[in-house]
Design an enzyme around this catalytic site. Structure first.
Site, short mmCIF file in Angstrom:
data_model
loop_
_atom_site.label_atom_id
_atom_site.label_comp_id
_atom_site.label_asym_id
_atom_site.label_seq_id
_atom_site.Cartn_x
_atom_site.Cartn_y
_atom_site.Cartn_z
N GLY A 1 0.67 -1.35 0.20
CA GLY A 1 0.14 0.20 -0.23
C GLY A 1 0.59 1.63 -0.30
O GLY A 1 1.67 1.07 -0.22
N VAL A 2 0.29 2.33 -0.10
CA VAL A 2 1.03 3.26 0.45
C VAL A 2 1.96 4.16 1.00
O VAL A 2 2.81 4.04 1.06
CB VAL A 2 -0.37 5.26 0.87
CG1 VAL A 2 0.87 6.02 0.46
CG2 VAL A 2 -0.47 5.10 0.07
N ILE A 3 1.79 3.30 2.22
CA ILE A 3 3.05 3.42 3.06
C ILE A 3 4.10 2.24 3.04
O ILE A 3 5.33 2.68 3.52
CB ILE A 3 2.67 2.90 4.85
CG1 ILE A 3 1.61 4.00 5.09
CG2 ILE A 3 3.43 2.77 5.57
CD1 ILE A 3 0.29 4.28 6.21
N GLU B 1 2.76 -8.89 -0.78
CA GLU B 1 1.56 -8.40 -0.84
C GLU B 1 0.40 -9.41 -1.33
O GLU B 1 0.64 -10.26 -1.82
CB GLU B 1 1.31 -7.45 -2.10
CG GLU B 1 -0.31 -6.96 -2.54
CD GLU B 1 -0.98 -6.14 -1.17
OE1 GLU B 1 0.04 -5.18 -0.77
OE2 GLU B 1 -1.84 -6.85 -1.30
N ALA C 1 3.01 -3.44 7.12
CA ALA C 1 2.57 -2.16 6.45
C ALA C 1 1.19 -2.37 6.23
O ALA C 1 1.14 -1.92 4.54
CB ALA C 1 3.45 -1.40 5.87
N VAL C 2 0.39 -3.17 6.87
CA VAL C 2 -1.03 -3.80 6.21
C VAL C 2 -1.90 -2.91 6.48
O VAL C 2 -2.92 -3.14 6.15
CB VAL C 2 -1.32 -5.26 6.97
CG1 VAL C 2 -0.34 -5.75 6.28
CG2 VAL C 2 -0.69 -5.21 8.11
N GLY C 3 -1.63 -1.55 7.23
CA GLY C 3 -3.12 -0.80 6.41
C GLY C 3 -3.32 -0.27 8.31
O GLY C 3 -2.66 -0.37 8.78
N HIS D 1 6.31 28.20 -20.02
CA HIS D 1 7.18 26.98 -21.01
C HIS D 1 8.75 27.09 -19.69
O HIS D 1 9.10 28.74 -19.76
CB HIS D 1 7.12 27.72 -21.73
CG HIS D 1 7.86 26.89 -22.64
ND1 HIS D 1 8.15 25.25 -23.18
CD2 HIS D 1 9.30 27.04 -23.54
CE1 HIS D 1 9.15 24.32 -23.44
NE2 HIS D 1 9.78 26.03 -24.09
P1 FAD Z 1 -3.86 11.28 14.09
O1 FAD Z 1 -3.20 11.82 13.14
O2 FAD Z 1 -3.68 10.03 14.66
O3 FAD Z 1 -5.16 12.35 15.39
C1 FAD Z 1 -5.01 11.45 16.46
C2 FAD Z 1 -4.24 12.60 17.52
O4 FAD Z 1 -5.79 12.07 18.61
C3 FAD Z 1 -3.28 11.65 18.57
O5 FAD Z 1 -2.54 12.45 18.26
C4 FAD Z 1 -3.56 10.65 19.73
O6 FAD Z 1 -2.83 10.98 20.39
C5 FAD Z 1 -5.32 11.65 20.11
N1 FAD Z 1 -6.02 10.79 20.97
C6 FAD Z 1 -6.28 9.50 20.74
N2 FAD Z 1 -7.08 10.23 21.70
C7 FAD Z 1 -7.08 10.54 22.54
C8 FAD Z 1 -7.46 10.49 24.25
N3 FAD Z 1 -8.61 9.72 24.73
N4 FAD Z 1 -6.81 11.87 24.29
C9 FAD Z 1 -6.32 12.78 23.96
N5 FAD Z 1 -5.50 12.66 22.24
C10 FAD Z 1 -5.69 11.54 21.95
N6 FAD Z 1 -1.45 11.05 5.08
C11 FAD Z 1 -1.31 11.99 4.12
O7 FAD Z 1 -2.55 12.84 3.82
N7 FAD Z 1 -0.20 12.50 3.49
C12 FAD Z 1 0.53 11.70 3.61
O8 FAD Z 1 1.82 11.94 3.00
C13 FAD Z 1 1.04 10.58 4.67
N8 FAD Z 1 1.22 9.82 4.87
C14 FAD Z 1 1.88 9.30 5.50
C15 FAD Z 1 3.01 8.10 6.43
C16 FAD Z 1 2.51 7.14 7.81
C17 FAD Z 1 3.95 6.96 7.58
C18 FAD Z 1 1.36 7.31 8.08
C19 FAD Z 1 2.01 6.15 9.08
C20 FAD Z 1 0.44 7.92 7.66
C21 FAD Z 1 0.40 8.91 6.83
N9 FAD Z 1 -0.64 9.79 6.69
C22 FAD Z 1 -0.34 10.78 5.29
C23 FAD Z 1 -1.82 9.29 7.51
C24 FAD Z 1 -1.68 10.77 8.08
O9 FAD Z 1 -0.88 10.49 8.87
C25 FAD Z 1 -3.51 10.93 8.93
O10 FAD Z 1 -4.59 9.98 8.05
C26 FAD Z 1 -3.96 11.66 9.43
O11 FAD Z 1 -2.03 11.80 10.89
C27 FAD Z 1 -5.10 11.21 10.49
O12 FAD Z 1 -5.11 12.60 10.95
P2 FAD Z 1 -6.11 12.45 12.56
O13 FAD Z 1 -6.03 14.10 12.92
O14 FAD Z 1 -7.78 11.88 12.28
O15 FAD Z 1 -5.50 11.85 13.46
P1 AMP Z 2 -3.49 -0.14 3.17
O1 AMP Z 2 -4.50 -0.61 3.32
O2 AMP Z 2 -3.58 0.61 1.28
O3 AMP Z 2 -1.82 0.71 3.50
O4 AMP Z 2 -2.55 -0.95 2.42
C1 AMP Z 2 -2.20 -2.49 3.15
C2 AMP Z 2 -1.78 -4.03 2.48
O5 AMP Z 2 -1.39 -5.01 2.87
C3 AMP Z 2 -2.97 -4.43 1.04
O6 AMP Z 2 -2.71 -3.85 0.21
C4 AMP Z 2 -2.83 -5.79 1.98
O7 AMP Z 2 -3.64 -6.71 0.66
C5 AMP Z 2 -1.58 -5.93 2.23
N1 AMP Z 2 -1.98 -7.35 3.17
C6 AMP Z 2 -2.86 -6.98 4.63
N2 AMP Z 2 -2.80 -8.13 4.78
C7 AMP Z 2 -1.78 -8.98 4.49
C8 AMP Z 2 -0.77 -10.21 3.99
N3 AMP Z 2 -1.00 -11.57 5.10
N4 AMP Z 2 0.39 -10.74 3.51
C9 AMP Z 2 0.40 -9.83 2.41
N5 AMP Z 2 -0.41 -9.09 2.34
C10 AMP Z 2 -1.35 -8.06 3.50
#
Ligand code: FAD
Ligand code: AMP
Length: 482
Positions: free
Chosen positions: A190-192, A211, A279-281, A454
């Site tokens: 996936g993306v991550i 995958e 990195a399965v989601g 351009h």
């Molecule tokens: P979060 O950012 O998860 O924030 C939730 C916050 O709530 C946390 O700080 C947590 O501590 C707090 N919290 C939870 N429960 C409680 C509680 N009970 N009391 C107090 N605090 C609490 N998205 C993009 O758009 N572009 C990208 O390039 C991108 N790259 C990514 C790369 C990685 C490696 C990962 C893991 C994610 C990436 N994402 C990206 C996804 C993006 O980070 C999330 O979609 C985004 O952070 C979600 O925002 P949110 O505010 O909903 O939640």
């Molecule tokens: P995303 O949800 O975009 O971050 O992608 C996660 C990817 O992990 C998806 O494409 C899933 O098909 C894959 N995935 C989930 N479980 C497994 C597994 N057991 N073995 C291999 N790939 C998996």
């Protein structure tokens, strides 16, 4: 004494902090509660995105890209570099500094906008009341007319590969390696998985991505996904499709390795890695957040149920960001945060869920918005496609960075743009032009009639729009009407 607010926001990720700031701008007394502690045990705002998500991953992607440029591509510009070496702790340290700067920035924005940032864990105990437990265990109740839940998401772990934070890590651990693993496994293309796999592959790791699905990036336009698979393979990523991970075994002793078991069309397979990234989601996070007495409804997958305006079933309680339906993307949550704040202030704002752009920050980047061909075919919509390769774009060639293409899709009857799909350098920034155009219901002809600087990469978008109507200038035209 219970402190009274107009709005209490739970969580300070991009959805929560943006909601809090917009509420305060609109004159609402606002608090934002955050439980995140950084490596130094300090409360930090910014959530997943700033601490362990979008920003740190892009910092490492940019550093590792520069390393590859210096190592492999400067030669083409006539620049000779004798020795290129990487200092992984310095690279990871630079990433940490950016995180510190940006999380401190959110704190500064709270102060500037008069949002009360409150450290601790929040629990919704009534529709207008939140209990906050601070890191010393002290409890305090806050009352508010409106509550916005923005508690985000956490990585999914699977029982086949339990995270030990050393050999088997999630995306957070993969941002912290202090040396380049020799053999790196990634579960999930996936993306991550692709972004973090690319980081370490560029630094010299031998990366294998496992995958389960037979299709590569099924949500992406087929032509763009195929192109991506070819390019990532050329870059050294081994991507095994149809490979479902079924189990794993850690070796004994120090410097552990992990043997991953998976099945593919040839049956049971095994492969050994020095590190494994799972990195399965991600899954929505609501642990210990909702008191039963409040009865906020969740769906069967644990997302808080909301309507198009992010209202839950409980009046006055809203939820935004990763904890609700829709793509888990920072910008989607930010726009929801703004929408809810403005609705609380009696404005009629609405997020346009049809125009959420998505980007994979590999190199080249993959970016898209709107419908792809498969979706339009399924819906029976007639459309025209215009494509343009970066190999025919002067600026891309000048930069020696000409992989990929732009594909623009327009309605065959009205010429209105229905989608845009790119793979190429700076695809995220290029795409944004079409996101704006689509917000204004632009046609391919509108883009064709717009003057583009351009030489610029964005000329590829101009040409793709012209090609959709059969009159691209810098490539032969093959008008396609379905
Ligand atoms: P979060 O950012 O998860 O924030 C939730 C916050 O709530 C946390 O700080 C947590 O501590 C707090 N919290 C939870 N429960 C409680 C509680 N009970 N009391 C107090 N605090 C609490 N998205 C993009 O758009 N572009 C990208 O390039 C991108 N790259 C990514 C790369 C990685 C490696 C990962 C893991 C994610 C990436 N994402 C990206 C996804 C993006 O980070 C999330 O979609 C985004 O952070 C979600 O925002 P949110 O505010 O909903 O939640
Ligand atoms: P995303 O949800 O975009 O971050 O992608 C996660 C990817 O992990 C998806 O494409 C899933 O098909 C894959 N995935 C989930 N479980 C497994 C597994 N057991 N073995 C291999 N790939 C998996």
């Amino acid at each position: 004494m219970t402190k009274q607010y107009d709005v209490v926001v739970i969580g300070s990720g991009p959805a929560g902090y943006v909601a809090a700031i917009r509420c305060a701008q609109l004159g609402l007394r606002t608090a934002c509660i955050e439980k995140w502690l950084n490596k130094d045990n300090k409360t930090v705002y910014g959530g997943t995105c700033l601490n362990v998500g979008c920003i740190p991953s892009k910092a490492l992607l940019d550093s590792s890209h520069k390393y590859v440029e210096a190592q492999q591509h400067l030669d083409a510009h006539g620049i000779k570099v004798n020795e290129v070496a990487i200092d992984v702790p310095a690279m990871v340290g630079r990433k940490d500094k950016i995180v510190t700067q940006l999380t401190a920035g959110v704190k500064g924005l709270f102060t500037a906008n008069k949002v009360d940032g409150i450290a601790g864990t929040a629990k919704l105990i009534a529709k207008d009341r939140v209990l906050v437990t601070d890191h010393e265990g002290n409890e305090a109740a806050l009352a508010a007319k409106h509550i916005i839940i923005a508690s985000g998401s956490v990585p999914i772990d699977i029982p086949q590969t339990p995270i030990d934070h050393e050999t088997i890590v999630d995306s957070t651990g993969a941002l912290e390696f202090q040396e380049v693993p020799k053999r790196l496994g990634v579960i999930g293309a996936g993306v991550i998985g692709l972004e973090l796999g690319s980081v370490w592959s560029r630094m010299g790791a031998e990366v294998t991505v496992l995958e389960a699905l037979d299709d590569f990036l099924p949500a992406v336009d087929r032509q763009i996904a195929r192109e991506g698979l070819k390019i990532f393979g050329r870059q050294g990523l081994t991507i095994k499709l149809g490979a479902r991970v079924t189990g794993s075994k850690l070796s004994k002793g120090r410097n552990k390795t992990v043997t991953v078991e998976y099945t593919d069309t040839d049956g049971k397979q095994k492969i050994q890695f020095d590190k494994l990234i799972v990195a399965v989601g991600r899954r929505p996070y609501t642990a210990a957040l909702l008191d039963d007495s409040v009865a906020v409804e969740l769906d069967e997958r644990g997302y808080i149920l909301v309507d198009e305006q992010c209202a839950t079933n409980v009046p006055g309680v809203y939820a935004v960001g990763d904890v609700v339906r829709g793509p888990m993307l920072a910008h989607k949550g930010m726009e929801e945060g703004v929408m809810v704040a403005e609705r609380i202030a009696d404005k009629k704002t609405q997020v346009n869920y049809d125009l959420v752009p998505t980007v994979i920050y590999t190199h080249p980047e993959i970016a898209w918005v709107g419908k792809n061909e498969a979706e339009l075919e399924e819906a029976g919509t007639e459309y025209n496609v215009g494509s343009f390769p970066f190999a025919a774009n002067g600026r891309a060639l000048a930069a020696n960075d000409a992989d990929g293409l732009v594909k623009l899709i327009a309605d065959a009857r009205t010429d209105r743009i229905l989608g845009c799909h790119l793979i190429g350098a700076s695809a995220a920034d290029l795409l944004q032009q079409i996101v704006i155009a689509m917000e204004f219901s632009a046609s391919a002809e509108d883009i064709g009639l717009t003057m583009f600087s351009h030489p610029a990469l964005s000329e590829a978008i101009h040409e793709a729009a012209l090609a959709a109507n059969g009159h691209a200038i810098h490539i032969g035209n093959r008008k396609r009407r379905k």
